[in-house]
Write a protein that holds these residues in place. Structure first.
Motif, PDB file in Angstrom:
ATOM      1  N   ALA A 135      99.857  61.044  38.651  1.00  0.00           N
ATOM      2  CA  ALA A 135      99.277  61.215  37.315  1.00  0.00           C
ATOM      3  C   ALA A 135      99.561  59.951  36.492  1.00  0.00           C
ATOM      4  O   ALA A 135     100.498  59.198  36.779  1.00  0.00           O
ATOM      5  CB  ALA A 135      99.881  62.433  36.633  1.00  0.00           C
ATOM      6  N   PHE A 136      98.749  59.738  35.465  1.00  0.00           N
ATOM      7  CA  PHE A 136      98.901  58.527  34.657  1.00  0.00           C
ATOM      8  C   PHE A 136      98.431  58.814  33.230  1.00  0.00           C
ATOM      9  O   PHE A 136      97.709  59.786  32.986  1.00  0.00           O
ATOM     10  CB  PHE A 136      98.107  57.367  35.258  1.00  0.00           C
ATOM     11  CG  PHE A 136      96.644  57.672  35.464  1.00  0.00           C
ATOM     12  CD1 PHE A 136      95.699  57.371  34.484  1.00  0.00           C
ATOM     13  CD2 PHE A 136      96.205  58.263  36.645  1.00  0.00           C
ATOM     14  CE1 PHE A 136      94.355  57.652  34.671  1.00  0.00           C
ATOM     15  CE2 PHE A 136      94.849  58.554  36.843  1.00  0.00           C
ATOM     16  CZ  PHE A 136      93.931  58.247  35.854  1.00  0.00           C
ATOM     17  N   VAL A 137      98.849  57.977  32.317  1.00  0.00           N
ATOM     18  CA  VAL A 137      98.419  58.096  30.923  1.00  0.00           C
ATOM     19  C   VAL A 137      97.394  57.029  30.633  1.00  0.00           C
ATOM     20  O   VAL A 137      97.632  55.834  30.859  1.00  0.00           O
ATOM     21  CB  VAL A 137      99.611  57.969  29.948  1.00  0.00           C
ATOM     22  CG1 VAL A 137      99.110  57.844  28.513  1.00  0.00           C
ATOM     23  CG2 VAL A 137     100.525  59.172  30.083  1.00  0.00           C
ATOM     24  N   LYS A 138      96.252  57.468  30.146  1.00  0.00           N
ATOM     25  CA  LYS A 138      95.161  56.568  29.775  1.00  0.00           C
ATOM     26  C   LYS A 138      94.742  56.905  28.357  1.00  0.00           C
ATOM     27  O   LYS A 138      94.356  58.035  28.075  1.00  0.00           O
ATOM     28  CB  LYS A 138      93.989  56.722  30.743  1.00  0.00           C
ATOM     29  CG  LYS A 138      92.778  55.838  30.435  1.00  0.00           C
ATOM     30  CD  LYS A 138      91.807  55.805  31.620  1.00  0.00           C
ATOM     31  CE  LYS A 138      91.174  57.131  31.900  1.00  0.00           C
ATOM     32  NZ  LYS A 138      90.070  57.451  30.946  1.00  0.00           N
ATOM     33  N   GLU A 139      94.868  55.904  27.478  1.00  0.00           N
ATOM     34  CA  GLU A 139      94.609  56.114  26.054  1.00  0.00           C
ATOM     35  C   GLU A 139      95.497  57.250  25.545  1.00  0.00           C
ATOM     36  O   GLU A 139      96.702  57.153  25.614  1.00  0.00           O
ATOM     37  CB  GLU A 139      93.106  56.347  25.844  1.00  0.00           C
ATOM     38  CG  GLU A 139      92.296  55.108  26.223  1.00  0.00           C
ATOM     39  CD  GLU A 139      90.804  55.328  26.292  1.00  0.00           C
ATOM     40  OE1 GLU A 139      90.350  56.481  26.281  1.00  0.00           O
ATOM     41  OE2 GLU A 139      90.080  54.318  26.375  1.00  0.00           O
TER      42      GLU A 139
END
Length: 695
Positions: free
Chosen positions: A133-137
């Motif tokens: 999982a990743f954080v985008k904006e």
């Protein structure tokens, strides 16, 4: 720029973060799920979800989304905030294990090939724990698979994961025969080189075709193209360098190992190449890369073009997929190795690839077929539409000696015998790379060069995994229980190499003689998507995909419809845009210029009674002839387009390929003759010279 080691993966919930944020037992269980595919219990999922949410909030996230890859070819997101109302009028921030594991987006509005009616809206997104999982904006993005209420795959990731599971199973069977008892899994990996164009945003906004179609439908050849070979690997222009620096930063934050950057062959064309990784992770990362490329370009008042052929007359853009398979112990099964037994193992896997590619030329071609890529393939700048394998002189000589039973090395005068010490170590990189081959061995991997720049790599990767799986299963079924393994192995490799020798071609794929030679060999030349997709539902293809467990027949029929529908939609949009530009932009511009010349000529004659105004007259006459011709070509295009729209399915696609595309080509040729005759201030949109050299 920030310290690369500090920013790399800083927005990714990777193993390092998991180990820091999760209790030891929870981390151990999750790691086992990632590595072995074991189920994740709900209480463990709750702990993972809580830690993931807390970490995401630290990174500025307020929402989460199940990030998936429907059959549109791009990604999709449905954002939900973390907030949960409390009785006192406030909120808490929460993400449960159930919310992490499964989501429920509307499935009716995504392409399904007729498998889903509008009222059948329910679909599910399911967490893929093997992809971080990743954080985008402002959102936590959770990579997921996407399936229908009835369990059918509605995305590109699910079949890819199935294909990775299937190739692992059959590869492990093969490795057991060679005495390897410790390998648990084998995974396919990809390094996807990404080509793209950068153009000025202000100029882009003045080109209707670029905005609507992603490529130019008109444009005469500029005085200079790529013939000077001064763009390729040339020094980066200031704006391009700044863009690449910004792009690298954003990619590195998301754990995407962007490694190589350079100017490509055409003006305004560039390439980015990452380090290889697991196929499903590579697919996720490439989708993110394409998205980020466009967003970063906007910051720099640029536009990133990912279409396979945005400009006629210069090189188009591909996405070279460097494919290999490796064990969980780190052994690359496409590496020839240095010992006879390793060589024998490598040769069996190599033979499986050769057999797979030869028997499934149609499936590989289908996996890269699109309206855009059809413009690029075979255009003396990209591999031909004909599928063949390049092995290099050294490896071809090894296989030829096995096939023919002749000495490999005349000095030693020994025949190649599998599994004994006379089999030499096969060196890597002993021959040049073949840039014209669609499927080239490059030392320890295969480079599938036919993939289009805008395509998801999931489709080609799924196909490649599936067809190689099928070959490996056939070999494993035959060799398991063999009483004389070396002899049976030798016979199998010799038999299969002989049977599939026609697919091996080390020559120039751009040479016109190759078309004749390929035809003589019986290789398929599927020039367009309609030609290719007509092969898709043949019994042998349905049997292959269903027996490997990669696609069901229902899913295949859906994909068949989706590909045809998209092809027709793209050409419909391009045709209507072309007609609109002819009628609203090109012809009015020509008429306005003709009027300007006429007015000028009349003024000259009024002042100088003897003036003949030959130049003005000749120019007006030439433009009059050309505008009449363009109008005629436009009317013909309009007529055949109307005929295409009356048809449905494959018949419509075939008509577009046979009639509409040639009519578009004729209309463009007529328009492109007008452009050089019109004064700069009268041109209706920026020229190729403006677009390719104005950065």
């Amino acid at each position: 720029m920030q310290n690369v080691q500090e920013i790399f993966g800083s927005m990714v919930f990777n193993l390092k973060v998991m180990q820091e944020k999760l209790p030891k037992d929870t981390f151990k269980t999750l790691k086992k799920t990632i590595e072995d595919g074991t189920p994740l219990e709900l209480d463990v999922a709750n702990q993972v979800a809580h830690a993931m949410k807390e970490w995401a909030i630290e990174k500025g996230a307020t929402h989460y989304t199940h990030w998936f890859q429907p059959l549109t070819g791009i990604t999709a997101e449905k954002h939900e905030s973390f907030i949960v109302p409390t009785d006192d009028g406030g909120v808490i921030m929460s993400l449960s294990g159930k919310e992490l594991i499964r989501g429920e987006p509307d499935a009716s509005s995504f392409p399904s090939g007729g498998r889903r009616a509008t009222f059948e809206a329910r679909g599910y997104t399911v967490w893929d724990p093997t992809a971080y999982a990743f954080v985008k904006e402002h959102s936590l993005c959770i990579p997921t698979a996407f399936c229908s209420y009835t369990g059918e795959a509605l995305d590109k990731k699910t079949p890819l994961l199935r294909s990775m599971e299937s190739i692992s199973k059959q590869s492990v069977r093969i490795l057991r025969m060679f005495g390897n008892r410790t390998v648990k899994r084998v995974a396919s990996s990809i390094g996807a080189e990404q080509e793209y164009f950068l153009i000025d945003e202000a100029l882009y906004e003045r080109r209707k075709d670029l905005k609507v179609c992603g490529r130019t439908l008109f444009g005469s050849k500029p005085p200079k193209g790529q013939e000077m070979d001064d763009q390729y690997y040339g020094a980066l222009k200031t704006r391009v360098s700044a863009y690449m620096e910004d792009l690298n930063t954003e990619l590195w934050k998301l754990g995407i190992p962007a490694k190589t950057e350079h100017n490509e062959a055409a003006p305004a064309q560039h390439e980015m190449a990452p380090i290889y990784t697991l196929s499903n992770v590579a697919a996720d990362q490439n989708q993110l890369t394409m998205e980020i490329m466009k967003k970063v370009a906007a910051r720099h008042k640029l536009v990133c073009l990912l279409h396979e052929k945005p400009f006629a007359g210069v090189n188009g853009s591909g996405k070279h997929n460097n494919w290999s398979i490796q064990t969980n112990e780190g052994e690359n099964l496409m590496d020839p190795g240095k010992t006879p037994r390793k060589n024998a193992q490598f040769l069996l896997f190599l033979t499986a690839v050769i057999k797979a590619v030869d028997e499934n030329q149609d499936l590989l071609r289908i996996s890269v077929a699109s309206a855009g890529n059809d413009l690029r393939l075979g255009a003396s700048e990209a591999p031909p539409a004909i599928i063949s394998i390049y092995l290099g002189e050294e490896l071809e000589a090894v296989l030829e000696s096995i096939k023919d039973g002749t000495p490999y090395n005349e000095a030693s005068n020994q025949k190649m015998t599998i599994g004994v010490d006379v089999l030499p170590a096969i060196p890597k990189d002993t021959t040049d790379r073949n840039r014209t081959s669609p499927f080239a061995f490059t030392g320890n991997k295969f480079e599938f060069r036919s993939v289009g720049s805008s395509l998801s790599i999931s489709g080609p990767a799924t196909t490649l995994n599936a067809i190689v799986t099928d070959s490996l299963k056939t070999f494993a079924d035959e060799l398991e229980g063999s009483k004389n393994f070396n002899a049976d192995l030798q016979n199998l490799i010799k038999r299969e190499i002989t049977a599939h020798w026609k697919i091996i071609f080390n020559g120039n794929g751009y040479d016109a003689n190759w078309l004749k030679e390929a035809n003589r060999r019986g290789l398929m030349n599927l020039k367009s998507l309609p030609d290719a997709i007509a092969e898709y539902l043949k019994p042998k293809n349905i049997k292959l995909y269903t027996r490997t467990g990669v696609y069901s027949e229902i899913e295949m029929r859906g994909h068949y419809e989706v590909k045809i529908e998209k092809y027709c939609q793209v050409l419909n949009i391009e045709t209507e845009t072309m007609l609109e530009m002819i009628r609203k932009d090109i012809l009015p511009a020509a008429f306005k210029y003709m009027k300007e010349i006429s007015t000028a000529a009349a003024a000259v004659k009024n002042l100088v009674k003897s003036a003949e105004c030959k130049a003005e007259t000749a120019l007006i006459k030439a433009l009059d002839i050309l505008t009449d011709d363009l109008m005629e070509k436009a009317e013909n295009l309009d007529a055949v387009h109307l005929e295409a729209k009356k048809l449905t399915g494959i018949e419509s696609a075939k008509f577009y390929a046979a009639k509409v595309i040639p009519a578009m080509t004729e209309a463009r040729a007529a328009a492109d003759k007008i452009e050089p005759l019109i004064a700069e201030e009268f041109k209706p949109f920026p020229s190729y010279e403006d677009l390719l050299f104005h950065i």
